[in-house]
Scaffold this active site. Structure first.
Site, short mmCIF file in Angstrom:
data_model
loop_
_atom_site.label_atom_id
_atom_site.label_comp_id
_atom_site.label_asym_id
_atom_site.label_seq_id
_atom_site.Cartn_x
_atom_site.Cartn_y
_atom_site.Cartn_z
N ARG A 51 0.87 -1.18 0.00
CA ARG A 51 0.00 0.00 0.00
C ARG A 51 0.90 1.23 0.00
NH1 ARG A 51 2.43 2.03 3.68
NH2 ARG A 51 0.83 3.63 3.78
N GLY A 52 0.26 2.40 -0.11
CA GLY A 52 1.05 3.62 -0.24
C GLY A 52 1.18 3.92 -1.74
N ARG A 94 -7.58 -0.23 -6.72
CA ARG A 94 -7.83 0.87 -5.77
C ARG A 94 -8.03 2.17 -6.56
NH1 ARG A 94 -4.21 1.19 -0.59
NH2 ARG A 94 -6.13 2.12 0.19
N ASP A 240 -1.66 10.81 -1.85
CA ASP A 240 -2.09 9.80 -2.83
C ASP A 240 -2.39 10.44 -4.17
OD1 ASP A 240 -2.90 8.69 -0.01
OD2 ASP A 240 -2.51 7.04 -1.39
N LYS A 251 -4.49 10.00 3.27
CA LYS A 251 -5.20 9.14 4.22
C LYS A 251 -6.23 9.89 5.03
CE LYS A 251 -4.97 5.65 4.54
NZ LYS A 251 -5.99 4.86 3.79
O1 MRU Z 1 -4.52 3.14 2.22
P1 MRU Z 1 -3.04 3.35 2.09
O2 MRU Z 1 -2.27 2.77 3.23
O3 MRU Z 1 -2.52 2.91 0.73
O4 MRU Z 1 -2.86 4.92 2.16
C1 MRU Z 1 -1.57 5.45 2.10
C2 MRU Z 1 -1.51 6.91 2.31
O5 MRU Z 1 -2.51 7.58 2.43
C3 MRU Z 1 -0.14 7.55 2.30
O6 MRU Z 1 -0.11 8.65 3.14
C4 MRU Z 1 0.18 8.01 0.87
O7 MRU Z 1 0.02 6.97 -0.04
C5 MRU Z 1 1.51 8.59 0.78
S1 MRU Z 1 2.71 7.43 0.35
C6 MRU Z 1 4.23 8.03 0.21
#
Ligand code: MRU
Length: 347
Positions: A51-52, A94, A240, A251
């Site tokens: 994720r990320g 996603r 994101d 997030k």
């Molecule tokens: O749902 P996730 O864990 O994929 O969300 C991740 C985030 O919101 C991070 O803050 C974002 O992707 C920044 S990654 C460098």
């Protein structure tokens, strides 16, 4: 003193497979899973094994490389049909992080330019490997640029995980913190738990401890209290999706942190590579992922809310540009007015 930190490698191409740190097992177990076909990659993205935003993008690109390996195509056209099927499966995993679409489209564009079958097969993996290297490079660049903003002894709040574990390695927001540490500045980090998936406690606290960076964990609900006490000197988060207007999707909970930072005059920075920028969409075009009700009504396997209660579980929110002090990119720090300055930044 500068420290040479041993980095976690979140995504890697190894022996014709995609290796991923299984983030659903952290912080209790640091183990890799091996994906041998693109459907396993799509599943890993959906289930948050990886994720990320930047990590998802590069992983999906490697997913296309697996689709090439799986394909029995005898002609370029047949290969493109197989790649299209994989592309559609991977892009449906996603909806919010733009890196996923950016990465898949970049690889597909390369493949579409190939004139013969073997060339198309080669460019897909080459491009995915290139993106993986570029990601680490962009993070290091952001780190070097962003580290200059910090003073010695700062206490920095971060939300979710925008670290090594959200990228191929090094991280965006945590990359800036790493770089500041490597340049000899003493910093302490406050990580929010980040309900309901707990990326802050499970991942950020884990990776900062792993690298020997001072970290304390707080409940999401303690941010206002800590800021009111003057215990936080700066906020830095990842993203994101960043729109050309400077609207930042990140997030769920980021928006509240930004409002509190604004109220308490704490500078609020976002660190995001240009691969996270969406130059086309308007705020209302962006789909906010709604995740499973179970993430909210259960902690582990234990139910913590009454049966049949109505639940909303949006995974991301939007922070408007007026709450953002600056956006750290690999080309420099973008300051308001973002739309105008973005044009100058991109040359
Ligand atoms: O749902 P996730 O864990 O994929 O969300 C991740 C985030 O919101 C991070 O803050 C974002 O992707 C920044 S990654 C460098």
């Amino acid at each position: 003193m500068a420290r040479n930190l041993h980095l976690l490698l979140t995504v890697a191409w190894k022996n014709n497979s995609v290796m991923l740190i299984d983030q659903t097992k952290l912080p209790n177990k640091l183990v890799y899973v091996k994906c041998k076909d693109y459907k396993e990659v799509a599943d890993a993205i959906k289930k948050l094994v990886v994720r990320g935003a930047p990590a998802i993008g590069v992983t999906a690109a490697f997913g296309l490389a697996l689709a090439v390996q799986e394909s029995k195509a005898k002609t370029l056209q047949e290969l493109m049909t197989d790649l299209d099927t994989a592309f559609n499966t991977l892009r449906a995993t996603r909806p919010t992080a733009v890196n996923l679409f950016w990465a898949l489209e970049r690889v597909m564009d390369k493949a579409k330019k190939a004139r013969v079958l073997h060339e198309a097969k080669k460019v897909v993996l080459d491009e995915a490997l290139k993106m993986s290297e570029e990601d680490i490079h962009a993070n290091r660049q952001m780190g070097a640029i962003g580290a200059k903003l910090f003073r010695d002894g700062e206490v920095v709040l971060t939300h979710c995980n925008a670290g090594s574990l959200a990228t191929v390695a090094y991280g965006t927001a945590l990359g800036v913190i790493r770089a500041a540490r490597e340049s000899g500045k003493r910093l302490s980090v406050i990580a929010t738990e980040t309900r309901p998936v707990m990326q802050g406690s499970r991942l950020t606290a884990f990776e900062l401890q792993h690298d020997g960076i001072d970290v304390s964990l707080i409940p999401d609900t303690a941010v206002g209290h800590m800021m009111a006490k003057g215990a936080i000197s700066r906020v830095i988060v990842g993203a994101d999706r960043v729109l050309r207007t400077g609207h930042v999707f990140n997030k769920i909970g980021t928006y509240q942190v930004a409002i509190l930072a604004n109220r308490h005059k704490v500078p609020f920075y976002v660190a995001a590579p240009l691969s996270t920028f969406d130059f086309e969409s308007s705020p209302e075009d962006v789909v906010i992922e709604e995740r499973s009700v179970d993430e909210v009504v259960k902690v582990g396997k234990k139910r913590i809310a009454p049966k049949r209660v109505r639940v909303f579980n949006p995974a991301f929110d939007m922070t408007p540009p007026e709450l953002i002090t600056g956006i750290i990119t690999e080309r420099g720090v973008l300051m308001p007015p973002f739309e105008k300055n973005l044009k100058a930044l991109l040359g």
